[in-house]
Design a protein around this motif. Structure first.
Motif, PDB file in Angstrom:
ATOM      1  N   SER A  65      -5.888   3.891   3.773  1.00  0.00           N
ATOM      2  CA  SER A  65      -6.091   4.827   5.213  1.00  0.00           C
ATOM      3  C   SER A  65      -4.510   5.203   5.384  1.00  0.00           C
ATOM      4  CB  SER A  65      -6.398   3.935   6.635  1.00  0.00           C
ATOM      5  OG  SER A  65      -8.135   4.004   6.188  1.00  0.00           O
ATOM      6  N   PRO A  66      -3.913   6.058   5.671  1.00  0.00           N
ATOM      7  CA  PRO A  66      -2.886   6.206   6.117  1.00  0.00           C
ATOM      8  C   PRO A  66      -2.403   6.237   8.007  1.00  0.00           C
ATOM      9  CG  PRO A  66      -4.502   8.170   6.482  1.00  0.00           C
ATOM     10  CD  PRO A  66      -5.290   7.370   5.973  1.00  0.00           C
TER      11      PRO A  66
ATOM     12  N   LYS B 293       1.842  15.251   1.088  1.00  0.00           N
ATOM     13  CA  LYS B 293       2.225  13.894   1.385  1.00  0.00           C
ATOM     14  C   LYS B 293       3.229  14.345   1.957  1.00  0.00           C
ATOM     15  CE  LYS B 293       1.562   9.797  -1.045  1.00  0.00           C
ATOM     16  NZ  LYS B 293       1.767   9.420  -1.878  1.00  0.00           N
TER      17      LYS B 293
ATOM     18  N   ARG C 207       2.974  15.264   5.267  1.00  0.00           N
ATOM     19  CA  ARG C 207       2.429  14.274   5.944  1.00  0.00           C
ATOM     20  C   ARG C 207       0.698  15.099   6.663  1.00  0.00           C
ATOM     21  NH1 ARG C 207       7.475  10.979   9.460  1.00  0.00           N
ATOM     22  NH2 ARG C 207       8.868  11.655   7.535  1.00  0.00           N
TER      23      ARG C 207
ATOM     24  N   HIS D   8      -0.310  12.031   9.665  1.00  0.00           N
ATOM     25  CA  HIS D   8      -0.589  11.101   8.999  1.00  0.00           C
ATOM     26  C   HIS D   8       0.371  10.841   7.821  1.00  0.00           C
ATOM     27  CE1 HIS D   8      -4.536  12.251  10.691  1.00  0.00           C
ATOM     28  NE2 HIS D   8      -5.173  11.389  10.461  1.00  0.00           N
TER      29      HIS D   8
ATOM     30  N   TRP E  72       1.383   8.944   4.647  1.00  0.00           N
ATOM     31  CA  TRP E  72       0.859   8.479   3.573  1.00  0.00           C
ATOM     32  C   TRP E  72       1.544   7.489   2.497  1.00  0.00           C
ATOM     33  CZ3 TRP E  72      -4.233   9.360   2.971  1.00  0.00           C
ATOM     34  CH2 TRP E  72      -4.844  10.255   3.669  1.00  0.00           C
TER      35      TRP E  72
ATOM     36  N   ARG F 118      -0.068   5.154  -1.822  1.00  0.00           N
ATOM     37  CA  ARG F 118      -1.221   6.030  -2.000  1.00  0.00           C
ATOM     38  C   ARG F 118      -1.714   7.043  -3.217  1.00  0.00           C
ATOM     39  NH1 ARG F 118      -6.037   7.634  -1.033  1.00  0.00           N
ATOM     40  NH2 ARG F 118      -7.144   7.781   0.951  1.00  0.00           N
TER      41      ARG F 118
ATOM     42  N   VAL G 102      -3.081   9.832  -3.679  1.00  0.00           N
ATOM     43  CA  VAL G 102      -4.142  10.926  -2.864  1.00  0.00           C
ATOM     44  C   VAL G 102      -3.190  12.684  -3.502  1.00  0.00           C
ATOM     45  CG1 VAL G 102      -2.647  10.640  -0.488  1.00  0.00           C
ATOM     46  CG2 VAL G 102      -5.175  12.183  -0.521  1.00  0.00           C
TER      47      VAL G 102
END
Length: 206
Positions: free
Chosen positions: A39-40, A101, A104, A115, A117, A121, A123
Motif C-alpha cells: 500500500s502507498p 508515481k 504521488r 500517496h 509509492w 511498488r 503500479v
C-alpha cells in the motif's frame, strides 16, 4: 518417406517452433523477483523539489509499457522488451505510469490527496497520456504552457513528460519515460512549442 526425410521434416518443424517462441515469447522476471504490491504511504503535502528527487531515482532505469516498478541502479535490468507488450514483466514505468508515481497520485481518480509509492511498488495508475492532457482526475488540471514550471508536465495524446528545467532558448529539460530504446532520462525537448502538446499540472503543491 525415408528416415532421412522424416528427420529433416521434424527438424524443420522444431526450428520453426523454437524461433517463433523466441520472437513472441520474450519475458523477464524483473517484476516477479523484485517488485511488490504494498500500500502507498499517505502524505499531507508534496513539494516540487521532492517530486523531482523521486523522478531522478528512475533516471537511467528501464522502460516498460504499462509498467511502474524500478530500482535505482542506473541501468535497465530488462533491456529490449518488446514494445506495447504489458506482459513482459520488465523494469520501468511508461510515460504515464512514471508521471503518476512522481506526482504521488492515488488510484481513486476522484481523490486529489497525496500517496507516496515506493520505487518497487508495481503500479501504473489509471491515467493514459491523453487523460493527463485532458486534465482528467481530481489531482490534475490543464494549464497554459507559458505558466509551466518545474514538475509540471507537457502531454500529447500519446506521451507525457515532466518539466525538469526551462532553458533560456524556450526549450525544456524534460524528465520522461521515453521508450524501450531510451529508458527514462532527461533530454532537451521542444514540446512546449508543439501544438500537439498541452500543459498539465498536479494540484496541491506545497
Amino acid at each position: 518417406m525415408t528416415t532421412r526425410r522424416v528427420f529433416a521434416t521434424a527438424f524443420a518443424a522444431v526450428f520453426v517452433l523454437v524461433f517463433a517462441g523466441t520472437a513472441g515469447g520474450y519475458h523477464t522476471r524483473f517484476v516477479a523477483l523484485n517488485c511488490n504490491y504494498a500500500s502507498p504511504t499517505p502524505t499531507s503535502y508534496i513539494t516540487r523539489d521532492g517530486s523531482a528527487a523521486v523522478a531522478l531515482r528512475a533516471r537511467h532505469e528501464g522502460y516498460q509499457w504499462a509498467g511502474g516498478c524500478w530500482n535505482d541502479n542506473d541501468k535497465d535490468d530488462s533491456p529490449n522488451d518488446p514494445t506495447t507488450d504489458a506482459g513482459t514483466g520488465g523494469e520501468g514505468g511508461d510515460c504515464s505510469g512514471f508521471t503518476f508515481k512522481v506526482w504521488r497520485e492515488p488510484l481513486n481518480t476522484s481523490d486529489p490527496s497525496f500517496h507516496q509509492w515506493g520505487m518497487l511498488r508495481s503500479v501504473h495508475g489509471p491515467y493514459t497520456a491523453a487523460a493527463f492532457k485532458a486534465g482528467a482526475g481530481a489531482p490534475n488540471v490543464t494549464a497554459s504552457k507559458s505558466s509551466l514550471i518545474k514538475m509540471d508536465a507537457l502531454a500529447s495524446e500519446s506521451h507525457i513528460g515532466l518539466v525538469y528545467a526551462a532553458n533560456p532558448d524556450g526549450t525544456d529539460q524534460i524528465i520522461e519515460a521515453k521508450g524501450e530504446a531510451y529508458g527514462t532520462g532527461i533530454w532537451t525537448r521542444t514540446y512546449r512549442g508543439s501544438s500537439s502538446y498541452g500543459g498539465v499540472r498536479r494540484v496541491g503543491w506545497s
